[in-house]
Design a protein around this motif. Structure first.
Motif, mmCIF file in Angstrom:
data_model
loop_
_atom_site.group_PDB
_atom_site.id
_atom_site.type_symbol
_atom_site.label_atom_id
_atom_site.label_comp_id
_atom_site.label_asym_id
_atom_site.label_seq_id
_atom_site.Cartn_x
_atom_site.Cartn_y
_atom_site.Cartn_z
ATOM 1 N N PRO A 157 34.997 34.543 26.751
ATOM 2 C CA PRO A 157 36.178 34.408 27.625
ATOM 3 C C PRO A 157 36.357 35.652 28.493
ATOM 4 O O PRO A 157 36.305 36.774 27.989
ATOM 5 C CB PRO A 157 37.348 34.292 26.641
ATOM 6 C CG PRO A 157 36.738 34.155 25.276
ATOM 7 C CD PRO A 157 35.368 34.733 25.341
ATOM 8 N N LEU A 158 36.548 35.443 29.777
ATOM 9 C CA LEU A 158 36.614 36.554 30.729
ATOM 10 C C LEU A 158 37.982 36.621 31.393
ATOM 11 O O LEU A 158 38.533 35.595 31.775
ATOM 12 C CB LEU A 158 35.556 36.371 31.813
ATOM 13 C CG LEU A 158 34.108 36.467 31.341
ATOM 14 C CD1 LEU A 158 33.167 36.004 32.446
ATOM 15 C CD2 LEU A 158 33.771 37.896 30.915
ATOM 16 N N ASP A 159 38.483 37.838 31.564
ATOM 17 C CA ASP A 159 39.763 37.970 32.273
ATOM 18 C C ASP A 159 39.569 38.301 33.745
ATOM 19 O O ASP A 159 40.550 38.493 34.466
ATOM 20 C CB ASP A 159 40.673 38.992 31.590
ATOM 21 C CG ASP A 159 40.106 40.389 31.596
ATOM 22 O OD1 ASP A 159 39.049 40.603 32.225
ATOM 23 O OD2 ASP A 159 40.700 41.281 30.969
ATOM 24 N N ASP A 160 38.324 38.348 34.215
ATOM 25 C CA ASP A 160 38.091 38.602 35.636
ATOM 26 C C ASP A 160 36.755 37.993 36.060
ATOM 27 O O ASP A 160 35.711 38.601 35.862
ATOM 28 C CB ASP A 160 38.129 40.104 35.920
ATOM 29 C CG ASP A 160 38.171 40.393 37.423
ATOM 30 O OD1 ASP A 160 38.539 39.485 38.193
ATOM 31 O OD2 ASP A 160 37.842 41.532 37.812
ATOM 32 N N VAL A 161 36.810 36.802 36.624
ATOM 33 C CA VAL A 161 35.605 36.139 37.129
ATOM 34 C C VAL A 161 35.589 36.324 38.639
ATOM 35 O O VAL A 161 36.468 35.850 39.340
ATOM 36 C CB VAL A 161 35.613 34.639 36.768
ATOM 37 C CG1 VAL A 161 34.408 33.939 37.386
ATOM 38 C CG2 VAL A 161 35.605 34.463 35.260
ATOM 39 N N ASN A 171 43.813 32.714 35.850
ATOM 40 C CA ASN A 171 42.836 33.078 34.813
ATOM 41 C C ASN A 171 43.442 32.846 33.424
ATOM 42 O O ASN A 171 44.512 33.364 33.096
ATOM 43 C CB ASN A 171 42.408 34.537 34.981
ATOM 44 C CG ASN A 171 41.427 34.952 33.894
ATOM 45 O OD1 ASN A 171 41.812 35.230 32.766
ATOM 46 N ND2 ASN A 171 40.145 34.961 34.230
ATOM 47 N N VAL A 198 42.614 33.758 30.330
ATOM 48 C CA VAL A 198 42.751 34.888 29.403
ATOM 49 C C VAL A 198 43.980 35.721 29.771
ATOM 50 O O VAL A 198 44.792 36.078 28.907
ATOM 51 C CB VAL A 198 41.473 35.761 29.412
ATOM 52 C CG1 VAL A 198 41.660 37.013 28.561
ATOM 53 C CG2 VAL A 198 40.276 34.953 28.921
ATOM 54 N N ARG A 199 44.113 35.993 31.080
ATOM 55 C CA ARG A 199 45.294 36.747 31.507
ATOM 56 C C ARG A 199 46.570 35.936 31.291
ATOM 57 O O ARG A 199 47.614 36.486 30.911
ATOM 58 C CB ARG A 199 45.149 37.160 32.979
ATOM 59 C CG ARG A 199 44.171 38.334 33.164
ATOM 60 C CD ARG A 199 44.423 39.069 34.478
ATOM 61 N NE ARG A 199 44.232 38.191 35.623
ATOM 62 C CZ ARG A 199 43.128 38.126 36.360
ATOM 63 N NH1 ARG A 199 42.110 38.912 36.081
ATOM 64 N NH2 ARG A 199 43.046 37.309 37.382
ATOM 65 N N ARG A 233 47.599 36.167 27.672
ATOM 66 C CA ARG A 233 48.190 37.478 27.357
ATOM 67 C C ARG A 233 49.643 37.545 27.816
ATOM 68 O O ARG A 233 50.501 38.102 27.133
ATOM 69 C CB ARG A 233 47.374 38.591 28.020
ATOM 70 C CG ARG A 233 46.080 38.865 27.293
ATOM 71 C CD ARG A 233 45.457 40.182 27.794
ATOM 72 N NE ARG A 233 44.036 40.209 27.475
ATOM 73 C CZ ARG A 233 43.059 40.447 28.354
ATOM 74 N NH1 ARG A 233 43.346 40.701 29.630
ATOM 75 N NH2 ARG A 233 41.806 40.452 27.965
ATOM 76 N N MET A 238 41.470 27.862 21.772
ATOM 77 C CA MET A 238 41.348 29.316 21.742
ATOM 78 C C MET A 238 42.613 29.872 21.106
ATOM 79 O O MET A 238 43.710 29.415 21.418
ATOM 80 C CB MET A 238 41.253 29.878 23.155
ATOM 81 C CG MET A 238 40.118 29.316 23.967
ATOM 82 S SD MET A 238 40.226 29.868 25.706
ATOM 83 C CE MET A 238 39.368 31.439 25.588
ATOM 84 N N ILE A 253 40.706 37.456 20.642
ATOM 85 C CA ILE A 253 40.533 36.033 20.892
ATOM 86 C C ILE A 253 39.660 35.429 19.799
ATOM 87 O O ILE A 253 38.681 36.043 19.381
ATOM 88 C CB ILE A 253 39.853 35.804 22.262
ATOM 89 C CG1 ILE A 253 40.641 36.488 23.382
ATOM 90 C CG2 ILE A 253 39.686 34.311 22.544
ATOM 91 C CD1 ILE A 253 39.975 36.408 24.747
ATOM 92 N N LEU A 297 37.686 31.595 19.007
ATOM 93 C CA LEU A 297 37.299 30.334 19.633
ATOM 94 C C LEU A 297 37.070 29.292 18.552
ATOM 95 O O LEU A 297 36.292 29.530 17.625
ATOM 96 C CB LEU A 297 36.016 30.541 20.442
ATOM 97 C CG LEU A 297 36.096 31.668 21.480
ATOM 98 C CD1 LEU A 297 34.702 32.041 21.973
ATOM 99 C CD2 LEU A 297 36.974 31.242 22.639
#
Lengths: 306, 306
Positions: free
Chosen positions: A228-232, B188, B190-191, B194, B214, B221, B223
Motif C-alpha cells: 500500500p502506497l501513500d504517494d503514487v 489516496n 492510505v492517506r 490515516r 485492510m 497496515i 492486509l
C-alpha cells in the motif's frame, strides 16, 4: 553490473518515449515501454538482455540510463525513423487511464532478432507485442527453462489464433483481470483462470494493480498482496516492472517450483510498488537491493494471515 | 446455541425483505438487512442480540430462521406497518449493483431501544443506520469493551456532524474504499485511512469486496485477503457478514489487541465468502464451525507471503 557475460533473462518488448499526464503534472519524453520497465526491474536480480527497436531520435541519455542498470543492449535495434511514442492521462484516483495518442513509428516494422548470445538464455519474458512476433522469438531460442508471456486485449481481438498458439508454448501467462475474463470468455475470475491453465501454461498470474496479484496452478491459488502506497506518482509500466522483477528474482533463485514462483512474485510486487513512486525509471534508478529487501519484509509482515 | 444468557454481541441495524436480481435469477422476499447478516455471521462465535424493527407483515419463517442461528430477539421491535424493503440488481461480474427501490416503511420511524439485558454487553456493532440513532444506542450502553461502526455515503452527505461525533466514540470504523475517500476528502486510500484514524478510532478497516480488506492502526497496515470464489450467487450483505463474524470472533477470542483483530478479520473474510455463495442467509444456515475452520486454514495457505 557491467560485464560481458550473456544475459540470464531475455526481455522482448516495446521501447518508447511517453507523455504522461496526472492530476498534478505533465511530463514529456519519458523513457518508457514494456522492455524498459521490465529490464530495469529485472536488473536488481539478474543480468537482462533487451530486445527492442528505437529510432534515430532515441536520446543518448536513455541509453546511458539502460547502461546504469547493467542492461545488455546487443538486442536493441536502431532503425531510421522516429521512436515509438505513447501518451496517457490518469484520473484523480490513479486507477483509470485513457490513451491520448499512439505513434508506432519504427515499432510498426519491428521484427525481434536475437543476438547469438541471447539464444541460450534460461529465462525469457515475452512482453506485450504481436503474438506472431512472440512466436518468432520462441523459434530463435534454444531451450529456455522458463518463459513468461504477457498480452493485451488488442491481440485477443485481432490475433486470437496466434495468441492461443503462443500461450500453449509458455510456462506462465500474466494478464490483468479484464484480459483474463475476455480471453477466457468467462466473467468469474477463478473459472477464467482455470480455463487459461487449460490452454497450456503451468501458471497463470492475474494482475490486479493496487490489489496485488493471484497465482493459479494445478496446486490451487496463491494470493500476493500489493504494497500500500501513500504517494503514487505514475502507475505507467507497473505490470512490466512486476514481470521483470519477478523473472529476475526467479532467475536468481535458480528454482522454478511453486514456492520459488510465489517468492519471486513478492519481489515483483515490491519492485513495482517502488516504480510507481516516480515517473519513468526514476525511482528504480535510485533503488538498492537493501530497499527491496526491507520492503519485502514489511510486505510479509503486513500480509501475514493470522 | 439457544440459551437465556445475555448476548455477548449486540448488533443494531436494518431488518428487511429484499428483492435481488442477478444475471441468472431473481428472488423476492429474501430475508436481509444489515442486522440479519451480521447477527447470523456472529452466531458462529458468540451469542448475538439483535436490535431492529419489523412490520406486522414480517414472516414467521424469518423469525424461525433467526432462532435457528441462536439470535436473541428481545431487541427486535414489531410495529404496525410494513417491513423495510429493498431491491437491487447485479451486473454480469457481480461487482456493480444498482438499487431498484427502497421502501423504508417501519424503518423510517425506527428508534433503537436496548433491552436491559443488552446494555452491559461487551461487544457492539453499530451497523449502517442514521448516526443520531447510533449515538442514541451508545448512550444506552454501559461500558462496552469494543465498538465497531459502519456507515454509508448518505450519512456523510446528510449527517456529517453526527457522524464525526459517533466516529470519535468507537474503537473501529469500517467503510468501503469510496466511502473512505469521500469521508476523508482524500483520493489516496492510505492517506484517507490515516485521516480517519485521526478522528478517534484505534482501528480503521477498509472493505474492498473481492479484494479483501485492510486494517489501519498506529502500528501500521495489515492486509487481509478475500477467499477467491468460483461461484458468487448473491453479494448482498457481504460487508455486514464480514463485520458480524469479525465481532463474534473477537468476542470469542476475548482479546482486543492487534493480533486478535487480524485473526478476527480472517474469520470475517471467511464467513463472508460463504455468505455470498447463496441468497439471503441460506448458505450460512447450512454452515458449520468445521467448514469455517477449514476455509480459514486454506485462506492462510493461499495468502502466506513467501
Amino acid at each position: 553490473m557491467k560485464n560481458a557475460s550473456p544475459p540470464a533473462v531475455v526481455i522482448v518488448g516495446s521501447v518508447g518515449l511517453d507523455e504522461i499526464e496526472t492530476p498534478r503534472t505533465k511530463r514529456k519524453n519519458q523513457l518508457g515501454g514494456s522492455a524498459s520497465y521490465a529490464c530495469a526491474a529485472a536488473s536488481f536480480f539478474a543480468r537482462p538482455g533487451m530486445v527492442g527497436v528505437v529510432g534515430t531520435d532515441f536520446p543518448a541519455r536513455c541509453r546511458a540510463t539502460y547502461r546504469r542498470f547493467g542492461i545488455d543492449l546487443a538486442g536493441l535495434q536502431a532503425r531510421a525513423g522516429r521512436t515509438f511514442r505513447w501518451g496517457g492521462a490518469y484520473e484523480e484516483n490513479m486507477n483509470n487511464r485513457r490513451t491520448l495518442f499512439t505513434e508506432l513509428n519504427v515499432f510498426a516494422e519491428f521484427s525481434p532478432e536475437l543476438p547469438e548470445a541471447y539464444r541460450g538464455a534460461p529465462y525469457l519474458f515475452l512482453a506485450n507485442i504481436q503474438p506472431a512476433l512472440q512466436l518468432h522469438v520462441l523459434r530463435q531460442m534454444r531451450r529456455p527453462r522458463f518463459i513468461l508471456l504477457d498480452t493485451m486485449d488488442l491481440w485477443i481481438n485481432t490475433a486470437f489464433g496466434d495468441l492461443i498458439d503462443v500461450i500453449g508454448r509458455v510456462d506462465m501467462l500474466t494478464v490483468n483481470e479484464s484480459e483474463a475474463r475476455h480471453l477466457a470468455g468467462e466473467p468469474n475470475l477463478v473459472r477464467a483462470a482455470r480455463r487459461l491453465l487449460d490452454l497450456g501454461p503451468r501458471y497463470v498470474a492475474i494482475k490486479r494493480g493496487e490489489y496485488g496479484s493471484m497465482l493459479f496452478s494445478a496446486r490451487g491459488i496463491a494470493l500476493v498482496p500489493a504494497f500500500p502506497l501513500d504517494d503514487v506518482r505514475d502507475p505507467t509500466g507497473a505490470g512490466d516492472t512486476f514481470a521483470g522483477a519477478f523473472l529476475g528474482a526467479l532467475a536468481r533463485a535458480g528454482r522454478i517450483g511453486e514456492d520459488a514462483i510465489r517468492a519471486a512474485m513478492t519481489y515483483g510486487s515490491v519492485v513495482a510498488s517502488f516504480g510507481v513512486e516516480d515517473f519513468s525509471l526514476n525511482r528504480l534508478g535510485r533503488l538498492g537491493r537493501a530497499d527491496i529487501e526491507a520492503r519485502a519484509r514489511e510486505l510479509r509482515r503486513m500480509g501475514a494471515v493470522r
